[in-house]
Motif scaffolding. Structure first.
Motif: not given
Length: 117
Positions: A1-12
């Motif tokens: 598997m190849t590595g990678y980075l993601t994110t998301h931001v939720l305004d709770t």
């Protein structure tokens, strides 16, 4: 598997994705902090591209810096002086070539994160 980075931001506090939030990525090597990229979240609270795609991925220590204060100002959240949360740094390590997802759940007076999928 190849590595990678993601994110998301939720305004709770508002119950929606955090659109237009600036995020910076740094690589940490001992005492050296190197800026790699700056991105902004889209309508879904995610970045339009992987923060660290497979072609740039390397294991090691990193820091995501979320510019929460500017986002909260832009959404009309009543400000205090100084704002309780302005800049949120999250340091983490990536030890293997896999998908790392580092989300941020944000409100004006608190946040949380975790290793997502």
């Amino acid at each position: 598997m190849t590595g990678y980075l993601t994110t998301h931001v939720l305004d709770t506090a508002r119950g929606c994705p955090a659109q237009g939030l600036k995020i910076e990525l740094f690589r940490i090597d001992g005492e050296t902090r190197t800026h790699l990229k700056t991105l902004t979240t889209n309508d879904d609270g995610r970045t339009d591209e992987q923060i660290l795609p497979a072609t740039e991925f390397a294991t090691g220590d990193y820091e995501l810096v979320f510019h929460a204060g500017a986002y909260l100002d832009a959404t009309g959240t009543p400000p205090e002086t100084p704002r309780f949360l302005s800049v949120i740094p999250i340091r983490f390590g990536m030890s293997e070539a896999s998908h790392y997802h580092v989300p941020l759940l944000l409100s004006p007076f608190g946040y949380s994160t975790y290793r997502g999928s």
